[in-house]
Design an enzyme around this catalytic site. Structure first.
Site, PDB file in Angstrom:
ATOM      1  N   GLN A  68      34.733  55.835  56.177  1.00  0.00           N
ATOM      2  CA  GLN A  68      35.495  56.262  57.621  1.00  0.00           C
ATOM      3  C   GLN A  68      34.892  56.152  58.804  1.00  0.00           C
ATOM      4  O   GLN A  68      35.521  55.684  59.727  1.00  0.00           O
ATOM      5  CB  GLN A  68      36.166  57.585  57.210  1.00  0.00           C
ATOM      6  CG  GLN A  68      37.037  58.128  58.316  1.00  0.00           C
ATOM      7  CD  GLN A  68      37.481  59.848  58.210  1.00  0.00           C
ATOM      8  OE1 GLN A  68      38.045  60.224  59.175  1.00  0.00           O
ATOM      9  NE2 GLN A  68      37.562  60.165  56.684  1.00  0.00           N
ATOM     10  N   SER A  69      33.444  56.785  59.072  1.00  0.00           N
ATOM     11  CA  SER A  69      32.920  56.931  60.261  1.00  0.00           C
ATOM     12  C   SER A  69      32.980  55.277  60.946  1.00  0.00           C
ATOM     13  O   SER A  69      33.317  55.283  62.135  1.00  0.00           O
ATOM     14  CB  SER A  69      31.525  57.422  60.148  1.00  0.00           C
ATOM     15  OG  SER A  69      30.604  56.600  59.384  1.00  0.00           O
ATOM     16  N   ARG A  89      32.049  43.115  50.575  1.00  0.00           N
ATOM     17  CA  ARG A  89      31.487  42.631  49.365  1.00  0.00           C
ATOM     18  C   ARG A  89      32.534  42.284  48.682  1.00  0.00           C
ATOM     19  O   ARG A  89      33.612  42.509  48.545  1.00  0.00           O
ATOM     20  CB  ARG A  89      30.786  43.983  48.617  1.00  0.00           C
ATOM     21  CG  ARG A  89      29.883  43.683  47.370  1.00  0.00           C
ATOM     22  CD  ARG A  89      29.978  44.763  46.806  1.00  0.00           C
ATOM     23  NE  ARG A  89      29.145  46.052  47.165  1.00  0.00           N
ATOM     24  CZ  ARG A  89      28.160  46.447  46.681  1.00  0.00           C
ATOM     25  NH1 ARG A  89      27.248  45.510  45.897  1.00  0.00           N
ATOM     26  NH2 ARG A  89      27.706  47.480  47.138  1.00  0.00           N
ATOM     27  N   LYS A 126      23.395  39.545  49.719  1.00  0.00           N
ATOM     28  CA  LYS A 126      22.168  39.277  49.099  1.00  0.00           C
ATOM     29  C   LYS A 126      22.069  38.102  48.387  1.00  0.00           C
ATOM     30  O   LYS A 126      20.862  37.715  47.793  1.00  0.00           O
ATOM     31  CB  LYS A 126      22.030  40.651  47.925  1.00  0.00           C
ATOM     32  CG  LYS A 126      21.751  41.777  48.354  1.00  0.00           C
ATOM     33  CD  LYS A 126      21.716  43.007  47.526  1.00  0.00           C
ATOM     34  CE  LYS A 126      21.558  44.423  48.470  1.00  0.00           C
ATOM     35  NZ  LYS A 126      22.204  45.219  47.451  1.00  0.00           N
ATOM     36  N   ASN A 147      27.254  51.543  58.731  1.00  0.00           N
ATOM     37  CA  ASN A 147      27.120  52.762  58.539  1.00  0.00           C
ATOM     38  C   ASN A 147      26.725  52.885  57.089  1.00  0.00           C
ATOM     39  O   ASN A 147      27.239  53.644  56.114  1.00  0.00           O
ATOM     40  CB  ASN A 147      28.276  53.637  58.690  1.00  0.00           C
ATOM     41  CG  ASN A 147      29.532  53.373  57.967  1.00  0.00           C
ATOM     42  OD1 ASN A 147      29.977  52.244  57.919  1.00  0.00           O
ATOM     43  ND2 ASN A 147      30.002  54.466  57.501  1.00  0.00           N
ATOM     44  N   ARG A 155      17.064  46.631  54.080  1.00  0.00           N
ATOM     45  CA  ARG A 155      16.863  45.654  52.641  1.00  0.00           C
ATOM     46  C   ARG A 155      17.579  44.501  52.665  1.00  0.00           C
ATOM     47  O   ARG A 155      17.245  43.653  51.716  1.00  0.00           O
ATOM     48  CB  ARG A 155      17.496  46.674  51.486  1.00  0.00           C
ATOM     49  CG  ARG A 155      16.351  47.973  51.367  1.00  0.00           C
ATOM     50  CD  ARG A 155      16.629  48.578  50.050  1.00  0.00           C
ATOM     51  NE  ARG A 155      17.845  49.355  49.937  1.00  0.00           N
ATOM     52  CZ  ARG A 155      17.855  50.619  50.433  1.00  0.00           C
ATOM     53  NH1 ARG A 155      16.890  51.261  51.194  1.00  0.00           N
ATOM     54  NH2 ARG A 155      19.183  51.256  50.471  1.00  0.00           N
ATOM     55  N   LYS A 187      21.921  60.633  52.282  1.00  0.00           N
ATOM     56  CA  LYS A 187      23.257  60.001  52.246  1.00  0.00           C
ATOM     57  C   LYS A 187      24.232  61.061  52.774  1.00  0.00           C
ATOM     58  O   LYS A 187      24.190  62.245  52.132  1.00  0.00           O
ATOM     59  CB  LYS A 187      23.794  59.630  50.909  1.00  0.00           C
ATOM     60  CG  LYS A 187      23.094  58.234  50.731  1.00  0.00           C
ATOM     61  CD  LYS A 187      23.757  57.725  49.046  1.00  0.00           C
ATOM     62  CE  LYS A 187      23.105  56.191  48.942  1.00  0.00           C
ATOM     63  NZ  LYS A 187      23.715  55.761  47.793  1.00  0.00           N
ATOM     64  N   VAL A 188      25.384  60.922  53.577  1.00  0.00           N
ATOM     65  CA  VAL A 188      25.887  62.031  54.043  1.00  0.00           C
ATOM     66  C   VAL A 188      27.609  61.565  54.138  1.00  0.00           C
ATOM     67  O   VAL A 188      27.911  60.406  54.549  1.00  0.00           O
ATOM     68  CB  VAL A 188      25.441  62.347  55.482  1.00  0.00           C
ATOM     69  CG1 VAL A 188      26.533  63.303  56.144  1.00  0.00           C
ATOM     70  CG2 VAL A 188      24.216  63.192  55.517  1.00  0.00           C
ATOM     71  N   TYR A 189      28.400  62.450  53.811  1.00  0.00           N
ATOM     72  CA  TYR A 189      29.818  62.255  53.881  1.00  0.00           C
ATOM     73  C   TYR A 189      30.311  63.652  54.674  1.00  0.00           C
ATOM     74  O   TYR A 189      29.548  64.485  54.986  1.00  0.00           O
ATOM     75  CB  TYR A 189      30.291  62.580  52.553  1.00  0.00           C
ATOM     76  CG  TYR A 189      30.322  61.389  51.669  1.00  0.00           C
ATOM     77  CD1 TYR A 189      31.038  60.238  51.929  1.00  0.00           C
ATOM     78  CD2 TYR A 189      29.423  61.220  50.638  1.00  0.00           C
ATOM     79  CE1 TYR A 189      31.053  59.202  51.247  1.00  0.00           C
ATOM     80  CE2 TYR A 189      29.407  60.111  49.659  1.00  0.00           C
ATOM     81  CZ  TYR A 189      30.054  59.192  50.183  1.00  0.00           C
ATOM     82  OH  TYR A 189      29.960  57.754  49.411  1.00  0.00           O
ATOM     83  N   GLU A 190      31.614  63.516  55.329  1.00  0.00           N
ATOM     84  CA  GLU A 190      32.166  64.290  55.933  1.00  0.00           C
ATOM     85  C   GLU A 190      31.920  65.832  56.167  1.00  0.00           C
ATOM     86  O   GLU A 190      31.234  66.614  57.086  1.00  0.00           O
ATOM     87  CB  GLU A 190      33.531  64.352  56.059  1.00  0.00           C
ATOM     88  CG  GLU A 190      34.372  65.102  56.688  1.00  0.00           C
ATOM     89  CD  GLU A 190      34.688  65.009  58.091  1.00  0.00           C
ATOM     90  OE1 GLU A 190      34.778  63.734  58.478  1.00  0.00           O
ATOM     91  OE2 GLU A 190      34.457  65.855  58.807  1.00  0.00           O
ATOM     92  N   ASP A 219      33.345  62.280  60.549  1.00  0.00           N
ATOM     93  CA  ASP A 219      33.310  60.956  60.102  1.00  0.00           C
ATOM     94  C   ASP A 219      34.019  60.312  61.430  1.00  0.00           C
ATOM     95  O   ASP A 219      33.443  59.422  61.882  1.00  0.00           O
ATOM     96  CB  ASP A 219      34.313  60.489  59.013  1.00  0.00           C
ATOM     97  CG  ASP A 219      33.466  60.839  57.712  1.00  0.00           C
ATOM     98  OD1 ASP A 219      32.196  60.498  57.733  1.00  0.00           O
ATOM     99  OD2 ASP A 219      34.012  60.859  56.585  1.00  0.00           O
ATOM    100  N   GLY A 298      37.887  79.833  73.720  1.00  0.00           N
ATOM    101  CA  GLY A 298      37.539  79.758  75.435  1.00  0.00           C
ATOM    102  C   GLY A 298      37.718  81.508  75.871  1.00  0.00           C
ATOM    103  O   GLY A 298      37.719  82.274  75.018  1.00  0.00           O
ATOM    104  N   GLY A 299      37.707  81.539  77.054  1.00  0.00           N
ATOM    105  CA  GLY A 299      37.834  82.918  77.689  1.00  0.00           C
ATOM    106  C   GLY A 299      39.129  83.758  77.510  1.00  0.00           C
ATOM    107  O   GLY A 299      39.319  84.667  77.984  1.00  0.00           O
TER     108      GLY A 299
END
Ligand code: COA
Length: 477
Positions: A68-69, A89, A126, A147, A155, A187-190, A219, A298-299
């Protein structure tokens, strides 16, 4: 809005090539004579608004993104007119093509709503021949966006140094979960990003656990940040002639969107956060910015209130802001005119410890009307309110269709679907919102028209296995 005909595509490709040549020329030498104004910039176009091409015409993106990102970023750039070539791929493509599938055999909405207006080519990165094709693409694109997990691009042999050697003008833009530091290899997800960026700890109710939000701020939010980085780098390249790296860490992107909570963290040193309802309820503050339920960030104090039908409809609610300048109008509407002069209610500081009672009283009034009736009534008095719109209501909202924020596109295997068009409106660059490509739909076209391979060379490449799935190669062997 629907898919373009081949003739149209060829025409726009020719136009894109022409404008790409123009951009290069502009960067290379100062325009002179009639075409240029005194400061060296081109004279203002005399073409009607919206007919002078698109903002990113002539920019070619090598899109190595997935999930997604990254796709959010490249889809926006495509909407702005860039030629986005998505490398996938062989055999499987972007994993989201088959994730959360709703129509058997067709690309999922997860994929189609994030990859509109792009071209797709399958390459095994590859495979030696695949690497060769990739390098040729690097030489003729302006931006590479990726990403992958940290280290994956290296690699593949595509280190920044190598890319820069192949094409010094190339901008290499990456989304990673974390920036340099202890977590850079993760590795990171949302939701990981929402937690690490300070959003989760500050979302939810005080007496409940941390919460993630429905908006994909990790993302899609980071994809947006990356797009800004890319266009800035393209702008700088006009002066410097060279590309650069652009990195957006999802943790940083979330923190940027949660900056008011870091503001409150620092305010805590000076005493309690008086606009938080916990202040009025006499609950002491701890060491860190607390969760504040539906308090306004906010205020101006605000809260979500029930409207008519809330017992059956989970979205029969309205966000109500007790903005100070319209306090008198609020008091009149809810049948509490005495609050206008009562010292306990007349001023914002006096109201702070009584917010719960105030909102409970306003809610007795909002519950007598639908959220749209409350909205209509309040708008007449300039009172800021926001109906809680369900996704069903948003999908059907005519004004969002009219502005191109919600767009219906046609797809050859799944039929019509809704997507979110370009939320950024440019008056001279109409959004180019088209359906997502099928896997490898433009493989031949890109090899032939972008890379200049002959028909025989394309056949040889195909026979090499560089464009096909590994299983098929194994079968063939
Ligand atoms: N041909 C051959 N191999 C390919 C390929 C192609 N066309 N495209 C990708 N690959 C390979 C990569 O080279 C990599 O292989 P390697 O690990 O052997 O080097 C592999 O596919 C998988 O890449 P990876 O990014 O690790 O995918 P993943 O599914 O394991 O992880 C994420 C997914 C999202 C967790 C990870 O990519 C990530 O952390 N990305 C950065 C943060 C991010 O954007 N997260 C949000 C996603 S919405």
């Amino acid at each position: 809005m629907a898919s373009k005909s081949k003739a149209k595509r060829t025409k726009s490709k020719a136009a894109a090539k022409k404008s790409a040549r123009k951009v290069v020329k502009l960067a290379a030498k100062k325009p002179a004579g009639k075409a240029a104004a005194k400061n060296g910039a081109p004279r203002p176009s005399s073409k009607p608004w919206g007919q002078a091409g698109r903002a990113l015409d002539g920019v070619r993106i090598l899109d190595f993104t997935h999930v997604q990102s990254g796709p959010t970023c490249t889809q926006l750039l495509a909407y702005m007119g860039a030629d986005v070539i998505k490398i996938e791929r062989p055999g499987v493509g972007d994993i989201t093509r088959s994730q959360l599938r709703d129509v058997k055999g067709a690309d999922s909405l997860y994929f189609t709503m994030l990859n509109g207006s792009k071209r797709s080519i399958t390459i095994d990165s590859k495979h030696p021949k695949g690497k060769e094709i990739l390098e040729r693409l690097v030489k003729c694109c302006d931006v590479l966006v990726e990403n992958f997990a940290p280290g994956a691009l290296d690699r593949m042999g595509l280190t920044f140094e190598h890319i820069h050697k192949l094409n010094p003008r190339m901008i290499v833009a990456s989304v990673k979960g974390f920036g340099p530091g202890p977590y850079e290899d993760c590795k990171v997800y949302e939701n990981v990003a929402q937690c690490a960026g300070g959003s989760a700890s500050t979302t939810g109710f005080r007496d409940g656990p941390p919460l993630v939000t429905g908006a994909q701020i990790g993302d899609s939010g980071t994809g947006l940040h990356l797009a800004l980085g890319i266009v800035s780098a393209l702008y700088q390249r006009v002066r410097t002639g060279r590309g650069q790296r652009v990195l957006c860490a999802m943790q940083d992107g979330v923190l940027n969107l949660a900056r008011v909570k870091l503001r409150d963290q620092q305010r805590l040193k000076q005493g309690p956060l008086t606009e938080y309802s916990q202040y009025g309820e006499g609950v002491p503050f701890g060491q860190a910015t607390p969760r504040a339920g539906n308090d306004s960030g906010g205020g101006q104090p605000g809260w979500i209130l029930k409207c008519k039908g809330w017992e059956r409809d989970p979205d029969a609610y309205i966000y109500f802001i007790t903005q100070a300048p319209v306090w008198a109008a609020i008091c009149d509407l809810i049948g509490k005119p005495e609050w206008k002069t009562d010292p306990d209610y007349a001023t914002p500081p006096a109201r702070l410890p009584r917010l719960r009672k105030i909102f409970d009283t306003i809610e007795q009034w909002t519950m007598t009307m639908t959220k749209f009736e409350v909205m209509e009534t309040c708008n007449k008095h300039d009172i800021p309110v926001g109906p809680i719109l369900s996704m069903k209501e948003i999908a059907q909202e005519p004004s969002l269709r009219a502005t191109g924020t919600v767009v219906e596109v046609d797809h050859p295997t799944r039929g019509q679907y809704l997507t979110v068009g370009n939320p950024i409106k440019l008056s001279d660059s109409p959004a180019d919102v088209r359906r997502s490509p099928l896997l490898g739909e433009h493989t031949d076209e890109v090899l032939r028209d972008v890379l200049g391979y002959s028909a025989t060379a394309v056949a040889d490449i195909k026979a090499s296995g560089a464009l096909s799935a590994a299983e098929k190669k194994a079968e063939a062997a």
